[in-house]
Write an enzyme that holds these catalytic residues in place. Sequence first.
Site, PDB file in Angstrom:
ATOM      1  N   GLN A  51     -52.331   5.973  14.764  1.00  0.00           N
ATOM      2  CA  GLN A  51     -52.748   6.797  13.862  1.00  0.00           C
ATOM      3  C   GLN A  51     -53.131   8.375  14.272  1.00  0.00           C
ATOM      4  O   GLN A  51     -53.077   8.902  13.917  1.00  0.00           O
ATOM      5  CB  GLN A  51     -54.223   6.544  13.266  1.00  0.00           C
ATOM      6  N   CYS A 108     -51.584  -3.825   5.649  1.00  0.00           N
ATOM      7  CA  CYS A 108     -50.519  -5.078   5.585  1.00  0.00           C
ATOM      8  C   CYS A 108     -51.869  -5.769   4.682  1.00  0.00           C
ATOM      9  O   CYS A 108     -51.503  -7.111   4.311  1.00  0.00           O
ATOM     10  CB  CYS A 108     -50.469  -5.395   6.968  1.00  0.00           C
TER      11      CYS A 108
END
Length: 393
Positions: free
Chosen positions: A178, A324
């Site tokens: 990220q 997810c």
Amino acid sequence: MKVYLDHAATTYVSGEVLEYMLPYFNKTYGNPNSLHSFGREARKVVDISRAAVASALNCKDSEIYFTSGGTESDNWALRGAAYANLKKGNHIITTKIEHHAVLSCCKALEKEGFNITYLDVNSEGLVELDTLKNAITDKTTLISVMFANNEMGAIQPIKEVGKFCKEKGIVFHTDAVQAIGAEDIDIVDMNIDLLSLSAHKFYGPKGIGALYIRNGLKIDKLIYGGAQERNMRGGTTNTPLIAGLGKAIETAVLNREKNNEKIRKLRDYLIKRIESEIPYSVFNGHRAQRLSNNANFSFEFIEGESILISMDLKGIALSSGSACTSGSLEPSHVLLALGVPMATAHGSIRFSLGIENTKEEIDYTVDNLKSIIENLRKMSPLFKSERGEVKKV
Ligand code: PLP
């Protein structure tokens, strides 16, 4: 109006990157490991991309290995370093807020006989160095702490962790999936031994990433096959995607400050509007030490999924946790690790902005969010009970 505020899940491939990649599908399509001119032509762009990744991290080209993305890089780093150091010890330290790419791999390693410590974080989502220091044993061989969290954006004290690991002779891995493109990362200054990255978080293609492995570090292979990637990662070299990764990282680094400034301003505007206009909103994660594109809120007395679905009907894309885990009704493991109560964690939403978002889009988002939350709360028994509108039993 269509508004995409889920850039932490994935970004689109920028026009510039896509255009750069296209010839490598059908014009320069040779196998980069072939000796003929077709192969040599393709090899050129692979070398250029490797150099672009190395330059972004301040390391050598020979320390970059292309993989299929963040998940493979994390698995390779953890399994590779854990097994290569098994004679020294079988203790690994990570944190409770890692992405599942790290956590699930650690769970598998536990079944194979490794001892794993999952560090707590403080209420702002940061790992504290003393907690880390207290966790090491004479069997600790590997520490994995993510650079920036994918759900609430907190940026970890990576330089301090790196310094500590170096002093102790412990291998240090960071999942920087990220952070790449958004944060200034200097491998040498931060004493990082292993670093994972993935192109689809910074306007590159999905299914391509890299693992930085410090020269000389002992690491086992994850994938066995041909002699590609200096005999460390088998599989025919994915030239078009590697070209895209190289172009995307080069562009991201070049525009980092300008993009961060623009995105941070918009993100702060979003936070300000939410906090002043939507009651019972709880801001999650460190206020300052966080990714410039991330805001994470819990809206009390309602479910994040209900907000998500209603916002989707208005054309606004958000996430109620990591990509997810959304879709499951489990509250975010990250927010629970921060000490957010279960019920509050259930009402959490991640806003992750990108370079193309505008003030009009943020206004449209907050306007809709306000009325959606108001309506959902009207139906919420928890909210009515809080306001004394129903008797508590
Ligand atoms: N690590 C972090 C922090 C992530 O946010 C992600 C993706 O969401 C991954 C790893 C997995 O990366 P990839 O999708 O490239 O496998």
